[in-house]
Design a protein around this motif. Structure first.
Motif, PDB file in Angstrom:
ATOM      1  N   LEU A 121      13.689  45.860  93.022  1.00 29.13           N
ATOM      2  CA  LEU A 121      14.081  45.535  91.653  1.00 29.13           C
ATOM      3  C   LEU A 121      15.241  44.546  91.646  1.00 29.13           C
ATOM      4  N   VAL A 122      16.209  44.746  92.520  1.00 28.91           N
ATOM      5  CA  VAL A 122      17.336  43.817  92.601  1.00 28.91           C
ATOM      6  C   VAL A 122      16.827  42.409  92.899  1.00 28.91           C
ATOM      7  N   ASP A 123      15.889  42.283  93.826  1.00 28.45           N
ATOM      8  CA  ASP A 123      15.297  40.970  94.129  1.00 28.45           C
ATOM      9  C   ASP A 123      14.629  40.386  92.892  1.00 28.45           C
ATOM     10  N   ASP A 124      13.876  41.213  92.165  1.00 28.42           N
ATOM     11  CA  ASP A 124      13.203  40.739  90.949  1.00 28.42           C
ATOM     12  C   ASP A 124      14.215  40.272  89.910  1.00 28.42           C
ATOM     13  N   LEU A 125      15.288  41.021  89.726  1.00 32.89           N
ATOM     14  CA  LEU A 125      16.302  40.649  88.741  1.00 32.89           C
ATOM     15  C   LEU A 125      16.989  39.344  89.127  1.00 32.89           C
ATOM     16  N   ARG A 126      17.252  39.164  90.400  1.00 36.80           N
ATOM     17  CA  ARG A 126      17.923  37.941  90.858  1.00 36.80           C
ATOM     18  C   ARG A 126      17.028  36.710  90.733  1.00 36.80           C
ATOM     19  N   GLN A 127      15.721  36.930  90.614  1.00 38.75           N
ATOM     20  CA  GLN A 127      14.791  35.810  90.496  1.00 38.75           C
ATOM     21  C   GLN A 127      14.384  35.518  89.054  1.00 38.75           C
ATOM     22  N   LEU A 128      14.969  36.218  88.092  1.00 40.34           N
ATOM     23  CA  LEU A 128      14.657  35.945  86.697  1.00 40.34           C
ATOM     24  C   LEU A 128      15.077  34.523  86.342  1.00 40.34           C
ATOM     25  N   PRO A 129      14.390  33.909  85.374  1.00 46.43           N
ATOM     26  CA  PRO A 129      14.782  32.552  84.958  1.00 46.43           C
ATOM     27  C   PRO A 129      16.188  32.517  84.369  1.00 46.43           C
ATOM     28  N   GLN A 130      16.835  31.386  84.504  1.00 46.55           N
ATOM     29  CA  GLN A 130      18.146  31.195  83.899  1.00 46.55           C
ATOM     30  C   GLN A 130      18.060  31.507  82.403  1.00 46.55           C
ATOM     31  N   GLY A 131      19.065  32.175  81.880  1.00 38.64           N
ATOM     32  CA  GLY A 131      19.083  32.520  80.474  1.00 38.64           C
ATOM     33  C   GLY A 131      18.419  33.836  80.141  1.00 38.64           C
ATOM     34  N   SER A 132      17.846  34.503  81.137  1.00 37.42           N
ATOM     35  CA  SER A 132      17.179  35.781  80.893  1.00 37.42           C
ATOM     36  C   SER A 132      18.188  36.863  80.525  1.00 37.42           C
ATOM     37  N   VAL A 133      17.752  37.768  79.679  1.00 36.63           N
ATOM     38  CA  VAL A 133      18.534  38.955  79.322  1.00 36.63           C
ATOM     39  C   VAL A 133      17.628  40.150  79.569  1.00 36.63           C
ATOM     40  N   ALA A 134      17.959  40.942  80.572  1.00 34.49           N
ATOM     41  CA  ALA A 134      17.124  42.073  80.968  1.00 34.49           C
ATOM     42  C   ALA A 134      17.842  43.385  80.676  1.00 34.49           C
ATOM     43  N   VAL A 135      17.070  44.374  80.239  1.00 35.19           N
ATOM     44  CA  VAL A 135      17.576  45.733  80.079  1.00 35.19           C
ATOM     45  C   VAL A 135      16.763  46.610  81.022  1.00 35.19           C
ATOM     46  N   VAL A 136      17.446  47.330  81.894  1.00 37.12           N
ATOM     47  CA  VAL A 136      16.799  48.208  82.864  1.00 37.12           C
ATOM     48  C   VAL A 136      17.099  49.647  82.469  1.00 37.12           C
ATOM     49  N   VAL A 137      16.065  50.392  82.125  1.00 42.84           N
ATOM     50  CA  VAL A 137      16.221  51.800  81.783  1.00 42.84           C
ATOM     51  C   VAL A 137      15.962  52.617  83.046  1.00 42.84           C
ATOM     52  N   GLY A 138      16.959  53.402  83.416  1.00 42.59           N
ATOM     53  CA  GLY A 138      16.851  54.162  84.652  1.00 42.59           C
ATOM     54  C   GLY A 138      17.334  55.582  84.499  1.00 42.59           C
ATOM     55  N   HIS A 139      17.990  56.064  85.522  1.00 40.61           N
ATOM     56  CA  HIS A 139      18.340  57.471  85.632  1.00 40.61           C
ATOM     57  C   HIS A 139      19.820  57.624  85.982  1.00 40.61           C
ATOM     58  N   SER A 140      20.266  58.869  86.034  1.00 38.10           N
ATOM     59  CA  SER A 140      21.674  59.141  86.313  1.00 38.10           C
ATOM     60  C   SER A 140      22.094  58.645  87.689  1.00 38.10           C
ATOM     61  N   ASN A 141      21.145  58.556  88.614  1.00 40.51           N
ATOM     62  CA  ASN A 141      21.476  58.066  89.953  1.00 40.51           C
ATOM     63  C   ASN A 141      21.166  56.575  90.114  1.00 40.51           C
ATOM     64  N   THR A 142      20.073  56.091  89.528  1.00 38.27           N
ATOM     65  CA  THR A 142      19.676  54.701  89.766  1.00 38.27           C
ATOM     66  C   THR A 142      20.549  53.697  89.035  1.00 38.27           C
ATOM     67  N   SER A 143      20.998  54.020  87.821  1.00 33.62           N
ATOM     68  CA  SER A 143      21.790  53.040  87.067  1.00 33.62           C
ATOM     69  C   SER A 143      23.096  52.678  87.773  1.00 33.62           C
ATOM     70  N   PRO A 144      23.906  53.659  88.222  1.00 29.97           N
ATOM     71  CA  PRO A 144      25.111  53.263  88.960  1.00 29.97           C
ATOM     72  C   PRO A 144      24.812  52.606  90.305  1.00 29.97           C
TER      73      PRO A 144
END
Length: 196
Positions: A121-144
């Protein structure tokens, strides 16, 4: 990190301020206040918000409680003016139900990710197009964990296992990533609180 409690009606205004304030410079991770920037700030990188699913029922793969459904609606309305381009969620009912109102309001599909494969997921987020705004819904362990993996440092107010406390559903972790000759780096990070 600055932790600010936001009433649900105030976050759109503060998100707008984040992109209409002072020009964004090449400073290191911001340590206080609201994320700085202009529309240029948004166009020179990717903005990622990390949230935990809303309040859930009990069981193996529970749905949201009524209060959780309300929080999911609040989340959608808070991000309505943020220009969300991507919404990610794990495949559990509680995360899907938290993400669905936001995705619908933003006019995007919920993109699945595997909570056990966060580096992907980190790789996917880093490859988003410039100007992207992403919201990632996760869990008590994954978000931090994601907050740290994106280069934002360690989240505050966690339990002794490094997770968001069981009773806390009000966290929003903001990160702004920018591409540089050395790769994609986190150049701004904040922790916010919202709702009750």
């Amino acid at each position: 990190m600055n932790r600010i409690r936001l009433h649900s009606a105030l976050l759109p205004l503060l998100l707008a301020v984040a992109f209409l304030g002072t020009p964004f410079g090449s400073s290191p991770i911001q340590d206080s206040g609201i994320p700085e920037g202009t529309p240029q700030f948004q166009s020179t990188g990717m903005t990622v918000y990390l949230v935990r699913h809303a309040e859930k029922q009990e069981g193996k793969n529970p749905s949201l409680l009524a209060v959780g459904e309300e929080r999911a609606q609040d989340l959608a309305h808070m991000f309505a003016a943020a220009g969300v381009t991507h919404v990610f969620s794990t495949d559990y009912l509680r995360t899907q139900e938290t993400a669905a109102p936001l995705a619908k309001l933003a006019g995007v599909e919920v993109l699945p990710y595997d909570g056990f494969k966060l580096p992907d997921l980190v790789d996917d987020l880093r490859q988003l197009p410039q100007g992207s705004v992403a919201v990632v819904v996760g869990h008590s362990n994954t978000s931090p964990q994601l907050y740290s993996m994106l280069g934002a440092g360690h989240a505050k107010g966690l339990d002794d296992k490094g997770n968001i406390p069981d009773e806390a559903f009000d966290r929003i972790y903001f990160t702004h990533l920018r591409t540089s000759p050395g790769g994609v780096q986190c150049v701004a990070a904040h922790e916010l609180r919202y709702g009750e």
